[in-house]
Design an enzyme around this catalytic site. Sequence first.
Site, PDB file in Angstrom:
ATOM      1  CG  ASP A  53      -7.289  -7.977   7.234  1.00 12.94           C
ATOM      2  OD1 ASP A  53      -6.449  -7.873   8.137  1.00 12.94           O
ATOM      3  OD2 ASP A  53      -7.333  -7.206   6.264  1.00 12.94           O
ATOM      4  NE  ARG A  61      -0.169  -9.252   2.147  1.00 11.10           N
ATOM      5  CZ  ARG A  61      -0.704  -8.963   3.329  1.00 11.10           C
ATOM      6  NH1 ARG A  61      -1.726  -9.676   3.774  1.00 11.10           N
ATOM      7  NH2 ARG A  61      -0.228  -7.972   4.059  1.00 11.10           N
ATOM      8  CG  HIS A  96      -6.554  -4.334  11.023  1.00  7.01           C
ATOM      9  ND1 HIS A  96      -5.214  -4.058  11.168  1.00  7.01           N
ATOM     10  CD2 HIS A  96      -6.656  -5.160   9.953  1.00  7.01           C
ATOM     11  CE1 HIS A  96      -4.529  -4.693  10.236  1.00  7.01           C
ATOM     12  NE2 HIS A  96      -5.386  -5.362   9.490  1.00  7.01           N
ATOM     13  CE  LYS A 102      -4.537  -8.829  11.557  1.00  9.88           C
ATOM     14  NZ  LYS A 102      -4.996  -9.046  10.182  1.00  9.88           N
ATOM     15  CB  THR A 103      -3.904 -14.958   8.745  1.00  6.35           C
ATOM     16  OG1 THR A 103      -4.265 -13.661   8.269  1.00  6.35           O
ATOM     17  CG2 THR A 103      -4.491 -16.005   7.817  1.00  6.35           C
ATOM     18  NE  ARG A 137      -2.046  -1.292   3.686  1.00  4.02           N
ATOM     19  CZ  ARG A 137      -1.551  -0.393   4.517  1.00  4.02           C
ATOM     20  NH1 ARG A 137      -1.772   0.904   4.303  1.00  4.02           N
ATOM     21  NH2 ARG A 137      -0.854  -0.757   5.579  1.00  4.02           N
ATOM     22  CB  SER A 177       1.385  -6.982   8.695  1.00  2.51           C
ATOM     23  OG  SER A 177       1.944  -7.904   7.811  1.00  2.51           O
ATOM     24  CE  LYS A 224      -5.879  -3.887   4.890  1.00  2.00           C
ATOM     25  NZ  LYS A 224      -6.466  -4.501   6.117  1.00  2.00           N
TER      26      LYS A 224
END
Length: 532
Positions: free
Chosen positions: A258, A324, A219, A243-244, A60, A239, A200
């Site tokens: 997410d 990704r 988030h 989390k995932t 980003r 990140s 996003k």
Amino acid sequence: MTTGRVNPNKRLEDQGITGLGAVAYNLTEPALMQAAVQRGEGVIGQGGAFLVSTGQFTGRSPKDKFVVRTPLVEDTIWWENNAPMAPDAFDRLHDDMLAHMKGRDFFVQDLYGGADPEHRLDVRMVTELAWHGLFIRHMLRRPPREELDSFNPEWTIINCPSFKADPARHGCRSETVIALNFDRKTILIANTEYAGENKKSVFTLLNYILPGKGVMAMHCSANHAIGDPSDSAVFFGLSGTGKTTLSADPGRVLIGDDEHGWSENGIFNFEGGCYAKTINLDSKAEPEIHATTTRFASVVENMVYDPETLALDFADDSLTANTRVAYPLEAIANASDTSLGGHPGCVIMLTCDAFGVLPPIARLTPAQAMYHFLSGFTAKVAGTERGVTEPQPTFSTCFGAPFMPRRPEVYGQLLQDKIARHGASCWLVNTGWTGGAHGTGSRMPIKATRALLTAALSGALHDAEFRKDPHFGFDVPVAVAGVADVLLDPRRTWADPAAYDVQARKLVGMFADNFAQYVPYIGDDIKAAAIG
């Protein structure tokens, strides 16, 4: 020429977007992949995944993101964190972009964000690249095909990578721009092929709209117990904190990885898919996510592959470390069919502490939870960026500052109120280093982290014996089944306990320095919970 299913009264022409070449509305995955291949946007990989490079931008561009400053949002936008754009500059950008688009082919997807019907946001995504249409079909939620005949988009997002902004004319920073106009309900994205900007942008919209309705935008990832959606949990984290990985627990049902909301009805996923990192992805440690990289229509971004066999190289970060894969939720066997859950009983805040100071788990009071939520701490490690020779702290408030249009205290107060109303327990989980800082210590064992999370989620940890951490003031369990006792006391894992004390005081000071910016806006209870 137009193709695909669409509300006949809501074509682009009805929105003042005229003179385009071919416009394809709501193509399905096979058609989008065929168009993308024909246009040379990427290649079909093993298993039918679509392999693509995003060119110059592999992540980003937060410094190129702007909010149009109008009376409608003047008093509610966090301007210190969101760069303003003048309305007339946006108008010029809009007019120039539409002029540039004339004669070019575009792909339209009518989708929505938010699994809770009471809070969904209907969005039209207009993309110059066919594979961006494929990506966003995974990442947002797809209405039934028959609903497209009457679909009425509330917001329109136009992504045109071939258009370059003019900073002097358009009031932006560079040729790349992401501009949100809440008055015109339009987002413009230019000069970047990184698909994450699309998802996003929708997250940013929901982060502004939902708190105005009393809904907490988060988030975070989320899951619930098998057979019991009311037993849910959320996992905040930046990140690289897990989390995932940690929410995709085979012993629980995945709600999403997410972006979520917490409404009067419980929690709900904003998205219809996942956008997982693939660098060093291990087929044994994360078999389901690994399998999506060879799944039909998955979008694989910026991964190096063998030119003959098209086999992916999961260790090669020569293009970027931010490799990704985007895929729909149904690719995960234990994903929820509804993407809904009850009010969470556990709120988990994940951090990757490369200083080796924080314990693997700590129980937080509601005020301490707000302190750590507003802090949003994780750490960069040596070698990840040029000039980084020792761990460096990263504080991203609400665990997602780039996507927060409102002031952090708005989200903090909402979360605090919901925790209090529904009695959620709060935990800080360190997935970073133990036994020393990065370069000396070792990474927290994933087996221990999972055991601690299982104990927290099941309620077993509530009955444990706790000690008070002398530096941070939170409670740390003394013993947990399946976890070495020494791991629960990070000072004992260091060869030199005095060196640990020095590092801990240093980290406490970093927290305090960062938190000073929020002190004028918070209540006395959170001030009392502040460290340093």
